[in-house]
Design an enzyme around this catalytic site. Structure first.
Site, PDB file in Angstrom:
ATOM      1  N   MET A   1       0.784  -1.234   0.000  1.00  0.00           N
ATOM      2  CA  MET A   1       0.000   0.000   0.000  1.00  0.00           C
ATOM      3  C   MET A   1       0.818   1.288   0.000  1.00  0.00           C
ATOM      4  SD  MET A   1      -2.840  -1.319  -0.388  1.00  0.00           S
ATOM      5  CE  MET A   1      -4.014   0.022  -0.214  1.00  0.00           C
TER       6      MET A   1
ATOM      7  N   HIS B   1      -3.766  -4.525 -10.081  1.00  0.00           N
ATOM      8  CA  HIS B   1      -4.729  -3.486  -9.725  1.00  0.00           C
ATOM      9  C   HIS B   1      -6.142  -3.993 -10.039  1.00  0.00           C
ATOM     10  CE1 HIS B   1      -6.188   0.513  -8.898  1.00  0.00           C
ATOM     11  NE2 HIS B   1      -6.925   0.424  -9.972  1.00  0.00           N
TER      12      HIS B   1
HETATM   13  C1  GRF Z   1      -5.927  -6.615  -4.511  1.00  0.00           C
HETATM   14  O1  GRF Z   1      -7.260  -6.326  -4.862  1.00  0.00           O
HETATM   15  C2  GRF Z   1      -4.973  -5.967  -5.473  1.00  0.00           C
HETATM   16  O2  GRF Z   1      -5.493  -5.808  -6.743  1.00  0.00           O
HETATM   17  C3  GRF Z   1      -4.737  -4.611  -4.853  1.00  0.00           C
HETATM   18  O3  GRF Z   1      -4.751  -4.839  -3.469  1.00  0.00           O
HETATM   19  C4  GRF Z   1      -5.546  -5.979  -3.183  1.00  0.00           C
HETATM   20  C5  GRF Z   1      -4.705  -6.892  -2.349  1.00  0.00           C
HETATM   21  O4  GRF Z   1      -5.424  -8.001  -1.890  1.00  0.00           O
HETATM   22  N1  GRF Z   1      -3.507  -4.038  -5.323  1.00  0.00           N
HETATM   23  P1  GRF Z   1      -4.661  -9.193  -1.179  1.00  0.00           P
HETATM   24  O5  GRF Z   1      -3.881  -8.572  -0.018  1.00  0.00           O
HETATM   25  O6  GRF Z   1      -3.761  -9.829  -2.181  1.00  0.00           O
HETATM   26  O7  GRF Z   1      -5.741 -10.114  -0.672  1.00  0.00           O
END
Ligand code: GRF
Length: 203
Positions: free
Chosen positions: A98, A117
């Protein structure tokens, strides 16, 4: 972890800040032999990320680097870069990481960092891609995997898959279908990249 096909095992490093379901999809694809690689480390900025538990369960080294331990974003990214250089990965996979990667990291590993994404870029960039598309009222959304550059969600697109928004969809049902697609498309791109089928185009 990994399979024993006799093929060379490439090195992957995953960066995640949260749940880590995409990280899990990659672990599972390695275990099944679909991806021929080893995950050398999971790096996270968040001590509470569920991704850390997934890593420990699969004996994957966890490297926690907390931004709060540094005076500036630059220092944090320098520390992250130092870890990445030590690990020397063939591929860096952002899986719900993030924070923006510092420019020094992009510069050093350009063409070797990918991100997923949950929308069809260049539409609905940012943290809430699924919600923003849903609230806008689009009939088709989807998933994008792209190389990472200095900006947010702007890098070269590698793969996209569409997901139809259904009449009776709620945000939750749409999210569920998007994540399902993510868990298929991301391992495929990782595998293709490691097999030389996905190539970063300079300039
Ligand atoms: C996913 O929806 C991805 O596309 C975005 O963040 C989310 C991460 O989900 N970048 P996770 O932690 O892999 O469950």
């Amino acid at each position: 972890m990994g399979s024993s096909t006799g093929k060379e095992h490439k090195k992957i490093v995953v960066l995640a800040s949260g749940n880590g379901s995409n990280f899990q999809a990659i672990i599972d694809s390695i275990d099944s032999g679909y991806i021929c690689a080893n995950i050398f480390a999971l790096i996270s900025n968040n001590p509470d990320a569920f991704a850390l538990q997934r890593a420990r369960k699969h004996d994957i080294q966890v490297i926690l680097i907390r931004p709060s331990g540094f005076e500036s974003k630059m220092d944090y990214n320098d520390a992250l870069l130092a870890e990445l250089i030590k690990l020397n990965p063939d591929l860096i996979v952002l899986a719900g990481y993030m924070l923006m990667l510092g420019e020094q990291i992009i510069k050093r590993f350009r063409g070797k960092i990918i991100n997923i994404h949950p929308a069809l870029l260049p539409s609905f960039k940012g943290t809430h891609g699924i919600r923003d598309a849903f609230e806008y009222g689009v009939k088709v959304t989807g998933v994008t995997v792209h190389f990472v550059d200095e900006e947010m969600d702007t890098g070269q697109i590698i793969a996209q898959e569409t997901v139809n928004v259904l009449e009776d969809d709620t945000l939750e049902t749409l999210e569920e279908r998007i994540h399902k697609v993510e868990h298929q498309i991301y391992p495929k791109v990782v595998s293709d990249f490691l097999n030389g089928k996905v190539i970063y185009k300079e300039g």
